[in-house]
Scaffold this motif. Structure first.
Motif, PDB file in Angstrom:
ATOM      1  N   SER A  57      54.960  97.078  20.489  1.00  0.00           N
ATOM      2  CA  SER A  57      55.098  95.639  20.772  1.00  0.00           C
ATOM      3  C   SER A  57      56.560  95.270  20.985  1.00  0.00           C
ATOM      4  CB  SER A  57      54.558  94.813  19.610  1.00  0.00           C
ATOM      5  OG  SER A  57      53.175  94.985  19.512  1.00  0.00           O
ATOM      6  N   LEU A  58      56.808  94.478  22.013  1.00  0.00           N
ATOM      7  CA  LEU A  58      58.154  93.995  22.321  1.00  0.00           C
ATOM      8  C   LEU A  58      58.121  92.474  22.286  1.00  0.00           C
ATOM      9  CD1 LEU A  58      58.539  96.088  25.618  1.00  0.00           C
ATOM     10  CD2 LEU A  58      59.308  96.784  23.343  1.00  0.00           C
ATOM     11  N   ILE A  59      59.116  91.860  21.663  1.00  0.00           N
ATOM     12  CA  ILE A  59      59.143  90.394  21.632  1.00  0.00           C
ATOM     13  C   ILE A  59      60.238  89.909  22.578  1.00  0.00           C
ATOM     14  CG2 ILE A  59      59.216  88.346  20.132  1.00  0.00           C
ATOM     15  CD1 ILE A  59      57.187  90.556  19.203  1.00  0.00           C
TER      16      ILE A  59
ATOM     17  N   VAL B 226      66.405  91.281  30.846  1.00  0.00           N
ATOM     18  CA  VAL B 226      65.701  90.701  29.697  1.00  0.00           C
ATOM     19  C   VAL B 226      66.124  91.428  28.411  1.00  0.00           C
ATOM     20  CG1 VAL B 226      63.435  90.438  28.610  1.00  0.00           C
ATOM     21  CG2 VAL B 226      63.724  90.002  31.061  1.00  0.00           C
ATOM     22  N   ASN B 227      66.459  90.636  27.393  1.00  0.00           N
ATOM     23  CA  ASN B 227      66.813  91.221  26.099  1.00  0.00           C
ATOM     24  C   ASN B 227      65.603  91.215  25.174  1.00  0.00           C
ATOM     25  OD1 ASN B 227      69.316  92.328  25.732  1.00  0.00           O
ATOM     26  ND2 ASN B 227      70.307  90.306  25.601  1.00  0.00           N
ATOM     27  N   VAL B 228      65.273  92.364  24.636  1.00  0.00           N
ATOM     28  CA  VAL B 228      64.154  92.424  23.695  1.00  0.00           C
ATOM     29  C   VAL B 228      64.663  92.005  22.314  1.00  0.00           C
ATOM     30  CG1 VAL B 228      62.512  93.973  22.572  1.00  0.00           C
ATOM     31  CG2 VAL B 228      63.002  94.211  25.006  1.00  0.00           C
TER      32      VAL B 228
ATOM     33  N   VAL C 147      49.493  93.919  27.511  1.00  0.00           N
ATOM     34  CA  VAL C 147      48.895  92.664  27.056  1.00  0.00           C
ATOM     35  C   VAL C 147      49.991  91.679  26.685  1.00  0.00           C
ATOM     36  CG1 VAL C 147      47.312  91.618  25.411  1.00  0.00           C
ATOM     37  CG2 VAL C 147      46.973  93.975  26.109  1.00  0.00           C
ATOM     38  N   LEU C 148      49.756  90.433  27.046  1.00  0.00           N
ATOM     39  CA  LEU C 148      50.749  89.392  26.739  1.00  0.00           C
ATOM     40  C   LEU C 148      50.138  88.360  25.810  1.00  0.00           C
ATOM     41  CD1 LEU C 148      53.419  87.943  27.278  1.00  0.00           C
ATOM     42  CD2 LEU C 148      52.421  86.978  29.328  1.00  0.00           C
ATOM     43  N   LYS C 149      50.848  88.063  24.753  1.00  0.00           N
ATOM     44  CA  LYS C 149      50.426  86.988  23.850  1.00  0.00           C
ATOM     45  C   LYS C 149      51.561  85.963  23.827  1.00  0.00           C
ATOM     46  CE  LYS C 149      48.263  86.875  19.299  1.00  0.00           C
ATOM     47  NZ  LYS C 149      47.852  87.799  18.248  1.00  0.00           N
ATOM     48  N   ARG C 150      51.244  84.767  24.333  1.00  0.00           N
ATOM     49  CA  ARG C 150      52.299  83.754  24.487  1.00  0.00           C
ATOM     50  C   ARG C 150      52.392  82.861  23.260  1.00  0.00           C
ATOM     51  NH1 ARG C 150      49.299  83.646  29.047  1.00  0.00           N
ATOM     52  NH2 ARG C 150      50.273  84.131  31.036  1.00  0.00           N
TER      53      ARG C 150
ATOM     54  N   SER D 124      57.101  85.535  23.120  1.00  0.00           N
ATOM     55  CA  SER D 124      55.879  86.233  23.562  1.00  0.00           C
ATOM     56  C   SER D 124      55.904  87.659  23.025  1.00  0.00           C
ATOM     57  CB  SER D 124      55.817  86.314  25.083  1.00  0.00           C
ATOM     58  OG  SER D 124      55.497  85.077  25.633  1.00  0.00           O
ATOM     59  N   ILE D 125      54.711  88.161  22.731  1.00  0.00           N
ATOM     60  CA  ILE D 125      54.607  89.592  22.386  1.00  0.00           C
ATOM     61  C   ILE D 125      54.057  90.311  23.614  1.00  0.00           C
ATOM     62  CG2 ILE D 125      53.557  91.307  20.867  1.00  0.00           C
ATOM     63  CD1 ILE D 125      52.997  89.053  18.866  1.00  0.00           C
ATOM     64  N   ILE D 126      54.806  91.288  24.091  1.00  0.00           N
ATOM     65  CA  ILE D 126      54.260  92.162  25.149  1.00  0.00           C
ATOM     66  C   ILE D 126      53.826  93.441  24.438  1.00  0.00           C
ATOM     67  CG2 ILE D 126      54.775  93.499  27.227  1.00  0.00           C
ATOM     68  CD1 ILE D 126      56.847  91.387  27.947  1.00  0.00           C
ATOM     69  N   SER D 127      52.530  93.732  24.505  1.00  0.00           N
ATOM     70  CA  SER D 127      52.035  94.938  23.837  1.00  0.00           C
ATOM     71  C   SER D 127      51.749  96.013  24.871  1.00  0.00           C
ATOM     72  CB  SER D 127      50.760  94.633  23.053  1.00  0.00           C
ATOM     73  OG  SER D 127      51.060  93.719  22.039  1.00  0.00           O
ATOM     74  N   LEU D 128      52.327  97.164  24.646  1.00  0.00           N
ATOM     75  CA  LEU D 128      52.084  98.308  25.530  1.00  0.00           C
ATOM     76  C   LEU D 128      51.051  99.180  24.825  1.00  0.00           C
ATOM     77  CD1 LEU D 128      55.841  99.075  26.339  1.00  0.00           C
ATOM     78  CD2 LEU D 128      54.247  97.677  27.673  1.00  0.00           C
ATOM     79  N   ILE D 129      49.819  99.097  25.312  1.00  0.00           N
ATOM     80  CA  ILE D 129      48.734  99.850  24.676  1.00  0.00           C
ATOM     81  C   ILE D 129      48.637 101.195  25.384  1.00  0.00           C
ATOM     82  CG2 ILE D 129      46.275  99.835  24.032  1.00  0.00           C
ATOM     83  CD1 ILE D 129      47.684  97.322  23.014  1.00  0.00           C
ATOM     84  N   GLY D 130      48.694 102.248  24.625  1.00  0.00           N
ATOM     85  CA  GLY D 130      48.621 103.555  25.277  1.00  0.00           C
ATOM     86  C   GLY D 130      48.768 104.671  24.277  1.00  0.00           C
ATOM     87  N   ASN D 131      49.238 105.786  24.783  1.00  0.00           N
ATOM     88  CA  ASN D 131      49.348 106.988  23.974  1.00  0.00           C
ATOM     89  C   ASN D 131      50.730 107.027  23.327  1.00  0.00           C
ATOM     90  OD1 ASN D 131      49.338 109.497  22.940  1.00  0.00           O
ATOM     91  ND2 ASN D 131      48.813 110.559  24.841  1.00  0.00           N
ATOM     92  N   VAL D 132      50.787 106.627  22.085  1.00  0.00           N
ATOM     93  CA  VAL D 132      52.097 106.527  21.446  1.00  0.00           C
ATOM     94  C   VAL D 132      52.703 107.919  21.183  1.00  0.00           C
ATOM     95  CG1 VAL D 132      53.338 105.516  19.474  1.00  0.00           C
ATOM     96  CG2 VAL D 132      51.588 104.219  20.625  1.00  0.00           C
TER      97      VAL D 132
END
Ligand SMILES: Nc1ncnc2c1ncn2[C@@H]1O[C@H](COP(=O)(O)OP(=O)(O)O)[C@@H](O)[C@H]1O
Ligand SMILES: N[C@@H](CC(=O)OP(=O)(O)O)C(=O)O
Length: 553
Positions: free
Chosen positions: A519-521, A504-506, A392-395, A477-485
């Protein structure tokens, strides 16, 4: 009134041919209908005014039913049978007369259900209403009736009523008041949040009236409800109100009482409520009809909540970013809530709460492709094979780096920082901390006015600078990796390999206690490319078998 519709059994027991058109003419369904008088009634209900199917029904031996019910409503269900499910149709599902007809077909293709229907405003009506309001502020009272958005809204609703063969006077009153309201806004030269909510409410009030009239016209007894009149009590946070607990018993009582005394399909306005102090119309935030649906589901203890959209369910990522995104068959409430909260437009961020509290399954389906299985959201699912579920991306997120001006060992620093956010009523999304510094993200997109955002940000920084050095970083932007943590090492290893390859640098990373989200920014301008690269790595290339993973990690 001789025929009545009787429902029993499970929702998915009806044969589902590939297209609705064929479904209504299908000999299989007609013979199915012949065994069940109420289901043949369904066919006659929908098509009683259309000669082609009238003939088909005659062949099916149901002439009597068709003729008797040609222009009158059939009472729906037996009083002792409770409402079973809620079906919510979004703006895209009811964007035109043609779409409304298809939605009516769709509802009738579930003859085992006694549904509550929740509708959004037609198509892009909400956006047009807001634009009309903004233009009215400065266009001058005498020019309001020439606003193109007002013309568009009038034309869309009149045309839809005409095409469905319902009396257009059903929306005339609302359209007149809408024009008056826009003139009022123009005279006052201001559009407050409270007025904005009243303004956008016209969309749902009109779509539900047209649709209910259409159902009644085709012989399906339906009753329109404005949510703000039937017990949807909210906070007075105009444009983003929260539903209060009092709503649940009030809505249940009203819908159940009406259903038992005079059964008719309830057609309820999505998105709207009534502020508990002000008594004014409020809205639940953009996309809020999903929340209306889950609230009704919990209030009535229904068996299932269906939200009908224009996509085949919740997808592995936003199809506007990556058109090859695939439907996700199963999600937990936690995954869906996280996904919605972190920006997947497909579900309202708060909508999972009532469903989770009531433990009511939510099914996300495509009204353009009803045979697609969609996504089923439940409390638990088998996670043994799950790695990543969705990206998921939140801009347009604002990030703050806050470093304490005192050195190590200072207790109370985090508490002070968060009390500032609390005092200012600003919500924090993602947080990473050390003893003397905090990085966090704010979500300005929740606010409707740009000016306010800048003012608010300035204020936050001013307050924080009393105790810390603050670095404000916008356009993140927040890139959210939704899954099995539980598989977080695998997810991170793969994700960082992709990000390194993409150069790309997080800037910040957070894995919360939710167990479903990392979540990665990153910078806004790198985000979409990252999502595409992550999607192809996680969903289009073979992941190692889980046994192998376990021995590796
Ligand atoms: N992960 C996702 N899965 C499905 N749809 C998504 C996702 N992210 C963004 N979307 C967008 O959400 C839209 C559906 O939500 P919305 O427009 O609110 O539907 P409706 O108005 O029908 O309720 C889709 O058309 C799609 O463009
Ligand atoms: N009409 C409102 C509420 C809503 O839920 O719409 P949709 O279901 O089309 O996202 C909006 O546009 O925000």
């Amino acid at each position: 009134m001789s025929a009545s519709l009787r429902f029993s059994g499970s929702a998915y027991s009806v044969p589902k041919p590939t297209s609705l058109q064929r479904q209504w003419a299908s000999p299989a369904l007609l013979s199915f209908a012949a065994f069940r008088p109420w289901s043949s009634s369904c066919i006659s209900l929908r098509r009683c005014c259309e000669s082609r199917v009238f003939k088909v029904c005659c062949q099916g031996g149901n002439v009597d039913v068709v003729q008797r019910n040609e222009f009158e409503a059939i009472s729906f269900g037996e009083a002792e049978n409770q409402l079973t499910c809620v079906m919510k149709f979004g703006g895209s599902s009811v964007a035109s007369a043609e779409r409304m007809r298809e939605v009516a077909d769709l509802i009738l293709s579930f003859p085992n259900e006694r549904p509550v229907i929740v509708l959004s405003a037609m198509g892009k009506t909400t956006n047009k209403l807001l634009l009309a309001g903004e233009k009215a502020v400065s266009c001058g009272v005498t020019n309001v009736d020439t606003l193109e958005e007002l013309f568009f809204i009038k034309d869309l609703h009149h045309r839809t009523a005409n095409e469905l063969g319902v009396d257009r006077s059903i929306v005339d009153g609302h359209l007149e008041v809408l024009e008056q309201l826009l003139k009022g806004i123009s005279m006052m030269k201001e559009l407050t949040l409270r007025t904005k909510d009243y303004l956008v409410s016209f969309g749902e009030c009109m779509s539900t009236r047209i649709f209910a009239a259409y159902l009644n016209k085709i012989g399906v007894k339906a009753r329109q409800y404005d949510a703000f009149e039937i017990g949807f009590i909210t906070t007075d946070d105009f444009t983003n109100a929260d539903i209060l607990e009092a709503t649940f018993p009030a809505v249940a009582k009203r819908l159940n009482d009406d259903w038992f005394s005079d059964p008719a399909i309830p057609i309820v306005t999505g998105f709207l409520g009534k502020g508990w102090r002000s008594g004014a119309i409020t809205t639940l935030g953009r996309g809020g009809s999903d929340l209306t649906a889950t609230t009704i589901g919990k209030a009535l203890g229904l068996r299932e909540i269906q939200v009908w959209k224009d996509v085949d369910g919740v997808l592995t990522c936003d199809p506007n970013i990556y058109p090859q995104a695939e439907p996700v068959p199963y999600l937990t409430f936690d995954e869906a809530a996280e996904l919605a909260y972190f920006g997947a437009q497909v579900l309202h961020p708060q909508s999972m709460r009532p469903a989770r509290e009531g433990d009511i399954p939510v099914r996300v389906k495509n009204s353009y492709n009803p045979n697609a299985p969609g996504t089923l959201i439940t409390r638990n699912r088998d996670m043994s094979k799950a790695v990543l579920t969705s990206i998921v991306l939140k801009r347009n997120v604002t990030m703050l780096d806050i470093v304490s001006t005192r050195m190590l060992g200072q207790f109370g620093f985090l508490a002070k920082v968060f009390s500032i956010f609390e005092d200012l009523g600003i919500s924090v999304d993602v947080v990473a901390t050390s003893e003397v510094s905090i990085s966090l993200t704010l979500d300005p997109s929740k606010l409707w006015s740009r000016e306010l955002i800048q003012q608010e940000l300035d204020h936050v920084v001013e307050e924080l600078e009393k105790i810390a050095v603050v670095n404000l970083l916008q356009h993140r932007s927040i890139i959210s990796l939704i899954g099995n943590v539980q598989r977080s090492s695998l997810i991170l290893e793969k994700a960082f390999r992709v990000l390194r390859t993409s150069g790309v640098n997080v800037q910040m990373i957070s894995q919360g206690a939710s167990k479903v989200n990392i979540s990665l920014i990153v910078n806004d301008n790198e985000a979409e490319q990252c999502v595409r690269a992550l999607h192809s790595t996680f969903f289009e290339s073979e992941l190692p078998e889980l046994d192998q993973i376990d021995s590796t990690y």
